[in-house]
Design an enzyme around this catalytic site. Structure first.
Site, PDB file in Angstrom:
ATOM      1  N   CYS A 141      -8.216  -1.287   4.569  1.00  0.00           N
ATOM      2  CA  CYS A 141      -7.192  -1.636   5.546  1.00  0.00           C
ATOM      3  C   CYS A 141      -7.727  -1.389   6.940  1.00  0.00           C
ATOM      4  O   CYS A 141      -8.145  -0.281   7.263  1.00  0.00           O
ATOM      5  CB  CYS A 141      -5.928  -0.818   5.341  1.00  0.00           C
ATOM      6  SG  CYS A 141      -4.706  -1.145   6.637  1.00  0.00           S
ATOM      7  N   GLY A 161       0.821  -1.212   0.000  1.00  0.00           N
ATOM      8  CA  GLY A 161       0.000   0.000   0.000  1.00  0.00           C
ATOM      9  C   GLY A 161       0.853   1.260   0.000  1.00  0.00           C
ATOM     10  O   GLY A 161       1.812   1.361   0.761  1.00  0.00           O
ATOM     11  N   GLY A 184      -4.867 -15.543   5.874  1.00  0.00           N
ATOM     12  CA  GLY A 184      -4.395 -16.928   5.887  1.00  0.00           C
ATOM     13  C   GLY A 184      -5.519 -17.938   5.727  1.00  0.00           C
ATOM     14  O   GLY A 184      -6.694 -17.580   5.624  1.00  0.00           O
ATOM     15  N   ASN A 191      -7.149   0.711  -2.054  1.00  0.00           N
ATOM     16  CA  ASN A 191      -7.254   0.081  -0.738  1.00  0.00           C
ATOM     17  C   ASN A 191      -8.177   0.894   0.155  1.00  0.00           C
ATOM     18  O   ASN A 191      -7.743   1.826   0.833  1.00  0.00           O
ATOM     19  CB  ASN A 191      -5.850  -0.021  -0.127  1.00  0.00           C
ATOM     20  CG  ASN A 191      -5.866  -0.716   1.209  1.00  0.00           C
ATOM     21  OD1 ASN A 191      -6.915  -1.078   1.732  1.00  0.00           O
ATOM     22  ND2 ASN A 191      -4.692  -0.896   1.784  1.00  0.00           N
ATOM     23  N   ILE A 236     -11.014 -10.468  -0.858  1.00  0.00           N
ATOM     24  CA  ILE A 236     -11.242  -9.501   0.196  1.00  0.00           C
ATOM     25  C   ILE A 236      -9.932  -9.101   0.859  1.00  0.00           C
ATOM     26  O   ILE A 236      -8.905  -9.765   0.681  1.00  0.00           O
ATOM     27  CB  ILE A 236     -12.148 -10.080   1.308  1.00  0.00           C
ATOM     28  CG1 ILE A 236     -11.533 -11.345   1.857  1.00  0.00           C
ATOM     29  CG2 ILE A 236     -13.538 -10.303   0.805  1.00  0.00           C
ATOM     30  CD1 ILE A 236     -12.246 -11.976   3.013  1.00  0.00           C
ATOM     31  N   ILE A 253       0.486  -3.816  10.482  1.00  0.00           N
ATOM     32  CA  ILE A 253       1.717  -3.219   9.983  1.00  0.00           C
ATOM     33  C   ILE A 253       1.552  -1.701   9.978  1.00  0.00           C
ATOM     34  O   ILE A 253       2.491  -0.953  10.259  1.00  0.00           O
ATOM     35  CB  ILE A 253       2.024  -3.711   8.546  1.00  0.00           C
ATOM     36  CG1 ILE A 253       2.051  -5.238   8.485  1.00  0.00           C
ATOM     37  CG2 ILE A 253       3.326  -3.115   8.037  1.00  0.00           C
ATOM     38  CD1 ILE A 253       3.109  -5.888   9.319  1.00  0.00           C
ATOM     39  N   GLY A 254       0.337  -1.267   9.648  1.00  0.00           N
ATOM     40  CA  GLY A 254       0.086   0.168   9.600  1.00  0.00           C
ATOM     41  C   GLY A 254       0.645   0.824   8.355  1.00  0.00           C
ATOM     42  O   GLY A 254       0.970   2.002   8.346  1.00  0.00           O
ATOM     43  N   ASN A 314      -1.116  -0.477  -5.236  1.00  0.00           N
ATOM     44  CA  ASN A 314      -2.131  -0.418  -4.184  1.00  0.00           C
ATOM     45  C   ASN A 314      -2.166   1.000  -3.629  1.00  0.00           C
ATOM     46  O   ASN A 314      -1.226   1.465  -2.987  1.00  0.00           O
ATOM     47  CB  ASN A 314      -1.787  -1.442  -3.089  1.00  0.00           C
ATOM     48  CG  ASN A 314      -2.864  -1.589  -2.023  1.00  0.00           C
ATOM     49  OD1 ASN A 314      -2.751  -0.999  -0.958  1.00  0.00           O
ATOM     50  ND2 ASN A 314      -3.887  -2.356  -2.303  1.00  0.00           N
TER      51      ASN A 314
HETATM   52  C1  LIG Z   1       1.338  -8.534   6.573  1.00  0.00           C
HETATM   53  C2  LIG Z   1       0.235  -8.121   5.659  1.00  0.00           C
HETATM   54  C3  LIG Z   1       0.232  -6.842   5.090  1.00  0.00           C
HETATM   55  C4  LIG Z   1      -0.785  -6.435   4.246  1.00  0.00           C
HETATM   56  N1  LIG Z   1      -0.756  -5.195   3.683  1.00  0.00           N
HETATM   57  C5  LIG Z   1      -1.721  -4.821   2.797  1.00  0.00           C
HETATM   58  C6  LIG Z   1      -1.663  -3.581   2.109  1.00  0.00           C
HETATM   59  O1  LIG Z   1      -0.705  -2.807   2.257  1.00  0.00           O
HETATM   60  N2  LIG Z   1      -2.671  -3.225   1.258  1.00  0.00           N
HETATM   61  C7  LIG Z   1      -3.739  -4.071   1.049  1.00  0.00           C
HETATM   62  O2  LIG Z   1      -4.646  -3.730   0.281  1.00  0.00           O
HETATM   63  N3  LIG Z   1      -3.812  -5.286   1.659  1.00  0.00           N
HETATM   64  C8  LIG Z   1      -2.836  -5.667   2.531  1.00  0.00           C
HETATM   65  N4  LIG Z   1      -2.899  -6.919   3.126  1.00  0.00           N
HETATM   66  C9  LIG Z   1      -4.020  -7.810   2.814  1.00  0.00           C
HETATM   67  C10 LIG Z   1      -3.649  -8.844   1.735  1.00  0.00           C
HETATM   68  O3  LIG Z   1      -3.343  -8.223   0.519  1.00  0.00           O
HETATM   69  C11 LIG Z   1      -4.810  -9.829   1.528  1.00  0.00           C
HETATM   70  O4  LIG Z   1      -5.957  -9.126   1.114  1.00  0.00           O
HETATM   71  C12 LIG Z   1      -5.141 -10.608   2.789  1.00  0.00           C
HETATM   72  O5  LIG Z   1      -3.975 -10.921   3.486  1.00  0.00           O
HETATM   73  C13 LIG Z   1      -5.914 -11.873   2.529  1.00  0.00           C
HETATM   74  O6  LIG Z   1      -5.210 -12.759   1.720  1.00  0.00           O
HETATM   75  P1  LIG Z   1      -4.315 -13.994   2.299  1.00  0.00           P
HETATM   76  O7  LIG Z   1      -5.190 -14.744   3.227  1.00  0.00           O
HETATM   77  O8  LIG Z   1      -3.896 -14.749   1.095  1.00  0.00           O
HETATM   78  O9  LIG Z   1      -3.170 -13.365   3.017  1.00  0.00           O
HETATM   79  C14 LIG Z   1      -1.856  -7.328   3.974  1.00  0.00           C
HETATM   80  C15 LIG Z   1      -1.854  -8.606   4.537  1.00  0.00           C
HETATM   81  C16 LIG Z   1      -0.828  -9.018   5.360  1.00  0.00           C
HETATM   82  C17 LIG Z   1      -0.861 -10.395   5.936  1.00  0.00           C
END
Ligand SMILES: Cc1cc2nc3c(=O)[nH]c(=O)nc-3n(C[C@H](O)[C@H](O)[C@H](O)COP(=O)(O)O)c2cc1C
Ligand SMILES: Cc1cc2nc3c(=O)[nH]c(=O)nc-3n(C[C@H](O)[C@H](O)[C@H](O)COP(=O)(O)OP(=O)(O)OC[C@H]3O[C@@H](n4cnc5c(N)ncnc54)[C@H](O)[C@@H]3O)c2cc1C
Ligand SMILES: Cc1cc2nc3c(=O)[nH]c(=O)nc-3n(C[C@H](O)[C@H](O)[C@H](O)COP(=O)(O)OP(=O)(O)OC[C@H]3O[C@@H](n4cnc5c(N)ncnc54)[C@H](O)[C@@H]3O)c2cc1C
Ligand SMILES: Cc1cc2nc3c(=O)[nH]c(=O)nc-3n(C[C@H](O)[C@H](O)[C@H](O)COP(=O)(O)O)c2cc1C
Ligand code: FES
Ligand code: FES
Lengths: 289, 312, 312, 289
Positions: free
Chosen positions: B128, B45, B215, B125, B189, B70-71, B98
């Site tokens: 978040c 992001g 996850g 995004n 999502i 993470i913020g 993003n």
């Molecule tokens: C550590 C971490 C950081 C993430 N940072 C962002 C982000 O910066 N922007 C965003 O749209 N989604 C962010 N996500 C969400 C992921 O892109 C994704 O939508 C979410 O983790 C679900 O997919 P997964 O179960 O395959 O991880 C983040 C997820 C994780 C785990």
């Protein structure tokens, strides 16, 4: 001293377990076949590894590479079982595979030629010093080791270490083995013998690293600490492992990834919780002067 | 046999896209895997300015899940365009930025700057859970969602892909609002809002307090929402949530998603793309299909009759 | 050292309650565990008439979770009062009836019949995702939620405990509506709506299609919602979702729940209550607390200052 | 024939693995210590068991009790590794424990005194017949067994079975071992020899059970089938294992728990998908007549 990073990228592989040696208590040695890790690891580097494909526990876990055996394409970990991820690794049978990425991270920089390296280890923090001791010996540097734990059972891993022929001082908090007291006290006692120029290297629990950093600051010796944060990926993408690091000319410091810019950091740069970095303190003092 | 898919005017060589925040800026994986094997990469992001992110701990594990706050630590859109984008130039993969913002104007401004050579699409995004402004404040309110998506739509000629939040009662409301506001596709999502407590210290395990759950744990919820969204709109949906294998990816594709994103699984195994690609090809072969598009939306959902018993 | 808690006018000997639909009518566990060791038991959901439930498969496993569409198969409230209740008579545990209905009138009618000797409280199930009428149709709409809770409130003198759905954007809205409608406590939460796809057959893995997700996978979401609900109302909250250990139960208690319910873990290990009770006592001992009530709501949530970095 | 259920409730215990014997392919024998299961199991009953406390896979899995050894307080399972739950059980080391509830379910009812019991097994469906063969022998009943699989590798578990001294006919779909053909064909061939009164008992994959039920209906012999649905709890509370059962005088049948009212059911009562029960067909025919 210039940070040296691994010149080539790490490799992700399914690695078979080739040897498993239980030590006392929760400790054991595991040897895996992984050509890249065996071939190009520098001391202080680590692997991210996970025993199986189950979703619980989910992530790979970080472990220092204790030793490498390039002729056999293998490397060895010194493992303490503390939770489900380490338990699953400990349960592997020979021939079973684990997902493994490595070698990762910034290794220990060599000390200046005329320095003696003091290796200060707590618990499983001894692991990277086995490889580092070997590197120092090959480079013809003087080194000695200090190895502390709560009790004698926590000093299980020292036999591969003594085999290197480095002077080794063991300490336990309860006096059940070696010197009675904290490992940093033993280091301080050694410094009191005025041994000449030294560089400190510390790896172990947070409190010990912090004590080592304070000691180094007090005695004005350079120090490198290997930090131990929670890690998710090992390659700088999850941003979970960040530590606040304040380099020269940085007013506040920045969150830096321990997995790529560490785990080994210059002790002066580490911003300890509620205390700041020693660099900041020194610079503040300079301003006052 | 073809894995290529069309999406929001893009042609992806396969339906696997690295999810935002779980793949850095792509370059971190150089040498570990071949970026050209991916259908696309979504950047971490990006705001207008660099950000520091949350205090640590920022990630904790929960059963089959990862909770993160993470913020949105990041380098900012300008540094991305200047320093990172050139390094992605040599790879044959779609680059998606993003886009984040604290205000509607910031989203639009980031979108404008992101429209640089080498960027193929923008993911917005609005979902978040780990920021105090922006994020969910937009993605949880249909009116604000419309405003942000429309503003970004106006600011760029690139395809616009809003990323929906699962922390809503009815995802189809937001899917339709985005479609109306001019979105070209939807990402579905983001993470579920969660809380994990350190019972010894009686504090949240994450420094920020709450976090976003990702996850395998969330996969059934994610598949359900992606399926609902795909039935609600005509623009394509990109499924996200807990994908770690070809089977997992197929769940989303069969449920109606044109492509999928892989997040947390990147941390677990950087080899996940090769494994999934091989699995998808094997699936097509076994099921005698020529193209992955033949599988998209092939779910046969039972009608009331088939579910038996009068009780449900 | 005491584990007893007060809840909605009831005194529970400990905060562990068996969750609806995961403990049958209690009697199934006779001889396997000592029902008198439980703080309470919630019956399987009961309608006015017996129900057949959904076709099979009704349950499938997902990572650290269970997805179910049972469809409220059950004996009906009259058979429960007539045949089951007498068998629970000898046990020293609170008996709570899970009240279901297709209409507001049915909820009220079931509640009236349930007010029988031996029944200590009523839990109103307005959150079952696996029925076509009632259930979520009520629990997803604040106005309907108010109507059902008020109707049951009027129909009985027993404590009334609405069970909230996690499939909403803001659980505090529903918590407050229930409080206003006269609820004595809240159960938080029911299952998350999910979908799992059998990719070989390209059909949902559950016969019903979608299902409710429970188990450890959902715990972070459940703790977050229970924590939000507990801060929003003055009536006590019962935490539910993925509890399998003393630590898990403590997460909810520390987050502000007066008691907890244990669902899926009953299937995994009928010995779960003994394990958790021992763990709670050990915790109080180690932390030098006299009563479990000293732990309830003791979460120290970080304020913005403490979370560091400007970014979040 | 009256359904006999276990007179005392099952017991939930952490049970140590005491012996592990790999067979060919994905098959193995596991022996656990569990006094109640060892002491009061009746053939056809099962346990719910899970290897560890990880949340993935989540639930215990059902397995027929193959044999019991009351003197040692142990029982043995015949396991085929098919997924993560069975894999975790197969990975147990001696001394490690598993959570186990049992004995559960309705056992095989004894055949009438003058009947010969025909035990028809497919794959791991052989397991409960080892114990049942023993019970029949002790009760002085005549019995013979038919054991089928896709290929020879699927008939791994028959040596403990032959040891019982029952006549055993093996069949494989590919002819790689024993008779070439389906196990129900072998049963039918035996019925063609007019052996006198028989009761059929079948345990195995769904298609085989269905074939056995149809055969029993066609030849008008009583049959008991042990069904194999997905089970969540084993005690009648999750309602996940229900099968549609249509007893006498029930117009439509009811969903009944296979864990408490089964897994062994009278074949006539089982409502097969898209076909109904043989009882319903007979009753419908009676109405027409
Ligand atoms: C550590 C971490 C950081 C993430 N940072 C962002 C982000 O910066 N922007 C965003 O749209 N989604 C962010 N996500 C969400 C992921 O892109 C994704 O939508 C979410 O983790 C679900 O997919 P997964 O179960 O395959 O991880 C983040 C997820 C994780 C785990
Ligand atoms: C660079 C690096 C090198 C390491 N080298 C070694 C090594 O050589 N040998 C070795 O045995 N271990 C080493 N560790 C620690 C090891 O990674 C953890 O013990 C392991 O991740 C725990 O996993 P688990 O699933 O067994 O425990 P979990 O169930 O994840 O955790 C068990 C307990 O330990 C705590 N914990 C987990 N990880 C950490 C951590 N990184 N720091 C502090 N507390 C933690 C958890 O909060 C929990 O209380 C190293 C860690 C790092 C970052
Ligand atoms: C009463 C009873 C007795 C049984 N006795 C034995 C026995 O003696 N030995 C033995 O090896 N197995 C036996 N089984 C089957 C055994 O329970 C399953 O093989 C096991 O649950 C699979 O668990 P898993 O986690 O390894 O596989 P999973 O990963 O859960 O499943 C692997 C595959 O098998 C399918 N599957 C899982 N369970 C079943 C099921 N019950 N029926 C049909 N398909 C299923 C899944 O859908 C999936 O495709 C018995 C089952 C029942 C109900
Ligand atoms: C198989 C099954 C059946 C359930 N039936 C009911 C029910 O009848 N009424 C109800 O209010 N909740 C029902 N629930 C929801 C549980 O009571 C509980 O809210 C949910 O499972 C979350 O808790 P857990 O994660 O501990 O299982 C059911 C859950 C499961 C798994
Ligand atoms: S471990 Fe993921 S960024 Fe360092
Ligand atoms: S297995 Fe749960 S009711 Fe039968």
């Amino acid at each position: 001293m210039v940070a040296t990073t691994s010149p080539r990228p790490p490799a992700s592989r399914d690695v078979p377990l080739v040897a498993r040696r239980p030590l006392q208590g929760p400790y054991l040695l595991l040897t895996f076949r992984h050509p890249e890790v065996a071939g190009r690891t520098r001391a202080g580097q680590f692997v991210m590894i996970k025993a199986n494909t189950a979703a619980d526990p989910l992530l790979r876990r970080p472990f220092s590479i204790m030793s490498v055996h390039p002729a056999e394409d293998t490397f060895t970990l010194f493992l303490k079982v503390v939770g489900s991820g380490t338990r699953a690794l400990a349960d592997l049978r020979s021939g079973e595979t684990a997902g493994c990425l490595g070698p990762l991270g910034r290794p220990f920089p060599m000390p200046p030629e005329d320095h003696e390296a003091l290796l200060v280890a707590g618990g499983y923090g001894i692991a990277p010093f086995v490889l580092f001791g070997d590197e120092l010996r090959r480079a013809g540097r003087r080194a000695r080791a200090f190895y502390g734990g709560r009790t004698s059972g926590d000093l299980q891993g020292h036999d591969p270490f003594t085999a290197l022929g480095l002077p080794l001082a063991c300490c336990t908090d309860d006096g059940s083995f070696g010197h009675h007291g904290r490992v940093t006290d033993a280091v301080e006692a050694y410094l009191d013998t005025r041994p000449g120029a030294v560089t400190l290297y510390a790896c172990g629990p947070d409190a010990m690293l912090h004590a080592a950093a304070r000691l180094a600051e007090r005695r004005n010796v350079p120090a490198q600490v290997s930090l131990d944060p929670w890690m998710g990926c090992g390659v700088g993408t999850c941003l979970g492992c960040v530590v606040r690091i304040q380099r020269a000319d940085e007013p506040r410091g920045k969150y830096r990834c321990a997995c790529t810019e560490g785990p080994v950091f210059d002790a002066r740069d580490v911003v300890w919780a509620g205390e700041g970095s020693s660099r900041a303190r020194r610079e503040a003092a300079a301003v006052l002067r | 046999m073809s894995l290529a898919v069309q999406l929001a005017g893009l042609r992806l060589k396969n339906p696997l896209i690295a999810a935002s925040g779980t793949f850095g800026y792509g370059v971190e994986y150089e040498g570990i895997l071949d970026l050209s094997r991916l259908g696309g990469i979504v950047s971490k992001g990006l705001y207008l300015e660099p950000r520091d992110g949350c205090a640590v701990p920022r990630i904790v594990e929960t059963p089959s899940g990862l909770l993160n706050a993470i913020g949105l630590q990041g380098v900012g859109i300008r540094a991305f365009v200047r320093d990172v984008l050139p390094r992605l130039d040599g790879y044959d993969t779609a680059v998606i930025v993003n886009v984040c913002g604290d205000t509607v104007e910031e989203y639009a401004e980031v979108a404008r700057i992101a429209e640089a050579p080498g960027v193929d699409a923008l993911e917005i995004n609005i979902s978040c859970p780990n920021v105090k402004k922006g994020g969910m404040a937009f993605g949880g309110d249909p009116r604000m969602t419309h405003e942000v998506v429309a503003a970004v739509r106006k600011a760029t000629r690139l395809p616009v892909i809003p990323k929906l939040s699962p922390n809503v009662a009815d995802v189809t409301v937001f899917a339709r609002v985005c479609e109306e506001a001019g979105a070209d596709a939807l990402s579905c999502i983001n993470t579920l809002l969660g809380l994990a407590v350190d019972v010894e210290r009686r504090m949240p395990r994450l420094a920020f307090g709450t976090g976003g759950l990702s996850g395998p744990a969330i996969r059934p919820v994610a598949v359900r929402m992606a399926w609902q969204a795909a039935r609600a709109v005509r623009i394509p949906v990109i499924g996200i949530g807990g994908i770690a294998s070809a089977e997992d990816a197929l769940e989303f594709l069969i449920a109606g998603c044109r492509a999928v994103q892989i997040g947390t699984a990147n941390f677990v195994d950087p080899g996940v793309y090769s494994r999934i690609l091989a699995g998808l090809e094997d699936y097509l072969r076994r099921h005698g299909r020529e193209s992955i598009n033949d599988v998209v939306g092939s779910l046969r959902f039972p009608d009331a009759e088939e579910t038996g018993g009068g009780g449900c």
